[in-house]
Design an enzyme around this catalytic site. Sequence first.
Site, PDB file in Angstrom:
ATOM      1  N   GLU A 193       0.857  -1.180   0.000  1.00  0.00           N
ATOM      2  CA  GLU A 193       0.000   0.000   0.000  1.00  0.00           C
ATOM      3  C   GLU A 193       0.894   1.230   0.000  1.00  0.00           C
ATOM      4  O   GLU A 193       1.690   1.428   0.921  1.00  0.00           O
ATOM      5  CB  GLU A 193      -0.885   0.035   1.240  1.00  0.00           C
ATOM      6  CG  GLU A 193      -1.927  -1.052   1.292  1.00  0.00           C
ATOM      7  CD  GLU A 193      -2.786  -0.971   2.540  1.00  0.00           C
ATOM      8  OE1 GLU A 193      -3.761  -1.728   2.620  1.00  0.00           O
ATOM      9  OE2 GLU A 193      -2.477  -0.154   3.442  1.00  0.00           O
ATOM     10  N   ASP A 236      -5.426   8.794  10.120  1.00  0.00           N
ATOM     11  CA  ASP A 236      -4.073   8.382  10.478  1.00  0.00           C
ATOM     12  C   ASP A 236      -3.730   8.726  11.912  1.00  0.00           C
ATOM     13  O   ASP A 236      -4.027   9.821  12.397  1.00  0.00           O
ATOM     14  CB  ASP A 236      -3.050   9.046   9.546  1.00  0.00           C
ATOM     15  CG  ASP A 236      -3.185   8.581   8.113  1.00  0.00           C
ATOM     16  OD1 ASP A 236      -3.677   7.452   7.916  1.00  0.00           O
ATOM     17  OD2 ASP A 236      -2.804   9.330   7.200  1.00  0.00           O
TER      18      ASP A 236
END
Length: 267
Positions: free
Chosen positions: A49, A60
């Site tokens: 990824e 995040d």
Amino acid sequence: MTRIGRLFDCLKRENRKALIAYLTAGDPTPDHTPGLVEALVRGGADLIELGVPFTDPIADGPVIQRAGERALKAGTTLASVLEIARKIRETSEVPLLLFTYLNPVLRYGLDRLGADAAAAGIDGCLLTDASVEEAESYVAAMHKHGLDTVFLAAPTSTARRIELVARYSTGFVYLVSRTGVTGERESLSASVAPLIQAVRAATDLPLAVGFGISKPEHVAELGSQVEAVVVGSAFVRLIEQNAESAALEIQLESFTRELKRGFGARA
């Protein structure tokens, strides 16, 4: 069929599971990323990824946020991440999944991204903050250019969302092990088992679990339940802590190998 589809077909025939590795493209610099990907693959990562750094990364945790800040400071953009993918493709056939947010994609243009990503060797795209209820134009643009579209399902996902995730996902479905942001955890959420069961009932696609996975024990626990396990923050932290080290790639390869052993002898 993309490299992602071929990977999971191969692993199914061989009764093996996939280790998916996330890293922030451009961290610590764009020039570092192809070598870091090579190290991950040597260590046993089956799919990469490539995270696109973004100024407002709501999904995040702090480790990946800092990586994004470093990558942005180094001049990394969505266009330069595609250039990184081209460089990776010069030496590797590892499946590549673009991991990004909706805003940079809309600024770039859906059709333009599909065309440019496919030309760069990207196999699929995951938009972390995309509304699956409004995903038709995005999915159409990506599929037009032969890219897989991977969507997220979480323990809090409604039956309707799971239905739509199953409808629009190709390649695999990404299951979030818990609510909240990315990051390493000592233990895994008990809520992931009902989520696996619910998504299994909706699709025959391979399932990958991510968020909070950082140890071989985590890989072993989840590897018995799904087709793939995603590790992100643990890799990004290692890169952060050893960015100036000449042995960074060796350390990354070694840690990847350690995680892969969590699947057992057939990994």
